[in-house]
Scaffold this active site. Structure first.
Site, PDB file in Angstrom:
ATOM      1  N   SER A   1      39.523  61.930  68.720  1.00 44.82           N
ATOM      2  CA  SER A   1      40.871  61.790  68.588  1.00 44.82           C
ATOM      3  C   SER A   1      41.444  62.841  67.518  1.00 44.82           C
ATOM      4  O   SER A   1      40.601  63.265  66.787  1.00 44.82           O
ATOM      5  CB  SER A   1      41.021  60.721  67.536  1.00 44.82           C
TER       6      SER A   1
ATOM      7  N   LYS B   1      47.130  49.932  66.210  1.00 47.32           N
ATOM      8  CA  LYS B   1      46.213  50.947  65.012  1.00 47.32           C
ATOM      9  C   LYS B   1      46.775  50.542  63.531  1.00 47.32           C
ATOM     10  O   LYS B   1      47.621  50.647  63.083  1.00 47.32           O
ATOM     11  CB  LYS B   1      46.212  52.355  65.358  1.00 47.32           C
TER      12      LYS B   1
ATOM     13  N   ARG C   1      36.429  48.903  72.132  1.00 45.52           N
ATOM     14  CA  ARG C   1      36.947  49.376  70.755  1.00 45.52           C
ATOM     15  C   ARG C   1      37.032  47.983  70.040  1.00 45.52           C
ATOM     16  O   ARG C   1      37.718  47.087  70.309  1.00 45.52           O
ATOM     17  CB  ARG C   1      38.374  49.834  70.808  1.00 45.52           C
TER      18      ARG C   1
HETATM   19  N1  3NM Z   1      44.541  55.834  68.339  1.00 53.32           N
HETATM   20  P1  3NM Z   1      48.479  50.978  71.901  1.00 53.32           P
HETATM   21  S1  3NM Z   1      47.002  55.255  68.460  1.00 53.32           S
HETATM   22  C1  3NM Z   1      43.542  53.370  69.127  1.00 53.32           C
HETATM   23  O1  3NM Z   1      46.860  57.762  67.382  1.00 53.32           O
HETATM   24  C2  3NM Z   1      44.609  54.239  68.768  1.00 53.32           C
HETATM   25  O2  3NM Z   1      44.532  58.307  67.783  1.00 53.32           O
HETATM   26  C3  3NM Z   1      45.776  56.288  68.325  1.00 53.32           C
HETATM   27  O3  3NM Z   1      47.450  51.232  71.032  1.00 53.32           O
HETATM   28  C4  3NM Z   1      45.667  57.625  67.752  1.00 53.32           C
HETATM   29  O4  3NM Z   1      48.494  51.280  73.283  1.00 53.32           O
HETATM   30  C5  3NM Z   1      46.035  53.827  68.821  1.00 53.32           C
HETATM   31  O5  3NM Z   1      48.570  49.657  71.875  1.00 53.32           O
HETATM   32  C6  3NM Z   1      46.479  52.671  69.252  1.00 53.32           C
HETATM   33  O6  3NM Z   1      49.617  51.636  71.208  1.00 53.32           O
HETATM   34  C7  3NM Z   1      46.611  52.481  70.636  1.00 53.32           C
END
Ligand code: 3NM
Length: 207
Positions: free
Chosen positions: A108, A137, A39
């Site tokens: 997603s 994010k 990513r």
């Molecule tokens: N997508 P972390 S939350 C890339 O809600 C991503 O679809 C999300 O990173 C969604 O594990 C997110 O550091 C961030 O919180 C995930």
């Protein structure tokens, strides 16, 4: 379609880790990861392509699959194992047509309606998030919590991937809610030892 997803689905992040994608992949593989998403919201298609080629070379030698965030074209060009689509990316059906039946297509989602709609598309898994507050994010959707992950898991017959704010101590609860896998970024890169943290997640999730 629907290949078995491992319980841990790490995602690379060059900013948080301070490392190139390929080095992160090497460390995640060392820790036991078997599916990894590349990513990068800041790089050009050319940079993402080159990084993915390097990651695929490292991962494939170990039987590990590489999934590219957002870009089905890059996944195909770099001979990666799949793509992870956001709500604004290429439609899942088009990505499936491009990538063929054997590669992984995931999507997603952030609401029950999106998840149910996504489950009727030719996708291998449906990600639901953010499970918990996340600062990784940019402009995250509202937190959906374990409640939505549990409801989606009950209502669709595709594997659900929980994502967003999943720290080590919260990971097991996401699987207990019905998810097949947890997708993790920051919690892998903030402890200092990426391989060890990967193994800790896997031990906790499989134990
Ligand atoms: N997508 P972390 S939350 C890339 O809600 C991503 O679809 C999300 O990173 C969604 O594990 C997110 O550091 C961030 O919180 C995930």
């Amino acid at each position: 379609m629907n290949p078995q997803l491992p319980p841990l689905y790490p995602i690379t992040d060059t900013k948080l880790s301070g490392l190139p994608h390929s080095r992160q992949v090497a460390l995640l593989v060392e820790g036991g990861a078997t599916v990894i998403q590349i990513r990068d919201k800041d790089c050009t298609a050319d940079e993402l392509y080159r990084a993915t080629v390097a990651c695929v070379a490292i991962a494939r030698a170990q039987g590990v699959r590489i999934i590219v965030n957002d870009r089905a074209d890059v996944a195909l060009a770099a001979d990666a194992d799949g793509v992870h689509l956001g709500q604004d990316d290429l439609p899942a059906g088009e990505a499936r047509t491009l990538l063929g039946p054997s590669r992984i297509v995931g999507v997603s989602t952030h609401t029950l309606q999106q998840a149910i709609e996504a489950s009727s598309l030719p996708v291998d898994y449906v990600a639901v998030g953010p499970a918990f507050p996340t600062s990784t994010k940019v402009n995250p959707d509202p937190v959906v919590g374990l409640t939505l992950i549990a409801e989606v898991s009950r209502r669709i017959d595709k594997p659900v991937v929980g994502i967003g704010g999943i720290a080590l101590e919260r990971a097991r609860a996401v699987l207990n809610a019905g998810a097949a896998s947890v997708a993790v970024i920051s919690a892998l890169y903030t402890s200092g030892d990426i391989s060890l943290r990967t193994t800790e997640f896997l031990n906790l999730l499989t134990g």
